[in-house]
Motif scaffolding. Structure first.
Motif, short mmCIF file in Angstrom:
data_model
loop_
_atom_site.label_atom_id
_atom_site.label_comp_id
_atom_site.label_asym_id
_atom_site.label_seq_id
_atom_site.Cartn_x
_atom_site.Cartn_y
_atom_site.Cartn_z
N PRO A 72 37.53 33.94 40.24
CA PRO A 72 37.24 33.38 41.55
C PRO A 72 36.59 34.42 42.46
CG PRO A 72 39.59 33.81 41.32
CD PRO A 72 38.98 34.05 39.98
N GLY A 73 35.89 33.97 43.45
CA GLY A 73 35.24 34.87 44.38
C GLY A 73 36.23 35.76 45.10
N GLY A 74 35.81 36.98 45.40
CA GLY A 74 36.66 37.89 46.14
C GLY A 74 37.44 38.86 45.28
N LEU A 75 37.49 38.63 43.98
CA LEU A 75 38.21 39.56 43.11
C LEU A 75 37.32 40.76 42.79
CD1 LEU A 75 40.11 37.54 40.33
CD2 LEU A 75 41.02 38.53 42.42
N SER A 76 37.89 41.94 42.83
CA SER A 76 37.15 43.13 42.41
C SER A 76 37.00 43.09 40.89
CB SER A 76 37.91 44.39 42.81
OG SER A 76 39.11 44.51 42.06
N PRO A 77 36.01 43.79 40.36
CA PRO A 77 35.86 43.82 38.90
C PRO A 77 37.12 44.31 38.19
CG PRO A 77 33.88 44.68 39.95
CD PRO A 77 34.90 44.47 41.05
#
Length: 355
Positions: A72-77
């Protein structure tokens, strides 16, 4: 000189010509007549932890690694990697037993709903018994586990329906099942959640007949919803980390790999053009390599081994492709990269749980 059945066979069918007089790094037992993979083909992977090395190499080689369950959007790699987004096509974690493959399909298509739904951890958090390590922090409630599972299985269903090529890596014959309905588990209860109760769970060490039946069942299921899907069967060269049987782990490992290799060979011998066996196991474990494709622990496959496998893989399925660039990560030592860097292996939880 009188002819015999071997007189006109090609050089690759003779050990002296194809192995003994060839440099180890140049041995190439690739299958012939296999289908090819286009750059646009959606390639999905599943199986034991070695399947992750294959997925990494596919990405590096420029293949279209198919991911249906994206972060999902917002997660760091780093967080996405820790939560296993993109580790496989969907977040099912490691699939070690062949029964896990067929049951994953059946769960995704509403054909099987296990009675076992959740495990509680010692810290009071909850995990999905069928993918207990995909959320390092666990879930805060059984309802959260259920909601995550429902979304996950929808993406698994989409994976089976939309993939073009499915690379399946077989890993183990030992495992645990829930007695009530035979649900196959990736880890023993108590290792990453739950607790072991012999009245509820049973240990299994499956034989070649069951593995063969499971593989045929998986193919039948896949082709029922995706008739054009092509499948590459491989066997993981990574040895068992532990055996539950009262014998030396090396004996259990030999049995396990022999069963998986025999079953894969038997299924592929049917000659379906959509199915091929690729010899990852054969390349890595061959005595020709004198163990050079294993790290010091004699278990982790080195980068050199993965490179050799992928050279043969590309020569088989994408003969016009360039060789994969598998450069080590910046700052990592050779020993770190040649071990299990970046590879999530649920089986290693067993050692941690008894350390």
């Amino acid at each position: 000189m009188a002819s015999n059945p071997y007189s006109d066979l090609p050089a690759e069918q003779f050990w002296r010509k194809a192995v003994a007089n060839v440099a180890p790094f140049a041995v190439d037992p690739r299958p012939h007549g296999a289908f090819t993979i286009a750059r646009t083909d959606r390639v999905a992977t599943a199986g034991s932890c070695f399947a992750q090395r294959v997925a990494q190499a596919l990405r590096s080689a420029g293949f279209n690694f198919h991911v249906t369950e994206a972060a999902p959007g917002g997660l760091s790699p780093a967080e996405a990697e820790a939560r296993q987004f993109g580790t496989y096509t969907a977040r099912y974690g490691n699939l070690y037993l062949t029964r896990q493959f067929t049951q994953l399909f059946d769960r995704a298509f509403g054909r099987f709903e296990p009675e076992l739904t959740v495990w509680e951890r010692p810290d009071g958090r909850y995990v999905d018994p069928f993918r207990p390590t995909i959320e390092p922090g666990g879930f805060d409630s059984p309802a959260a586990v259920s909601a995550s599972r429902e979304a996950h299985l929808a993406e698994v269903r989409r994976m089976f329906e939309t993939l073009d090529v499915f690379v399946v890596t077989l890993g183990l014959t030992e495992g645990f099942r829930y007695r009530a309905d035979g649900a196959a588990l990736p880890l023993a209860p108590g290792v990453a959640g739950g607790s072991f109760d012999p009245d509820l769970y049973e240990f299994v060490n499956v034989g070649a007949a069951e593995v063969t039946a499971d593989l045929r069942g998986l193919l039948d299921r896949l082709w029922s919803v995706n008739p054009a899907a092509r499948v590459i069967l491989t066997v993981s060269p990574v040895p068992l980390i532990a055996t539950y049987l009262p014998q030396h782990v090396m004996i259990s490992n030999t049995y396990s790999k022999a069963v998986l290799r025999a079953a894969a060979g038997e299924v592929c011998a049917a000659g379906d053009p959509r199915l091929v066996y690729f010899p990852s196991f054969d390349l890595i474990t061959s005595n020709v390599n004198a163990g050079r494709y294993y790290a010091e622990d004699q278990r982790s496959v080195t980068d050199a081994g993965v490179r050799h496998v992928m050279r043969c893989f590309l020569a088989t399925f994408a003969p016009d492709s360039a060789r994969p660039a598998l450069a080590s990560p910046a700052g990592a030592s050779a020993a770190e990269f040649e071990g299990t860097a970046g590879v999530i292996c649920d089986e290693e939880q067993i050692e941690r749980s008894v350390a």
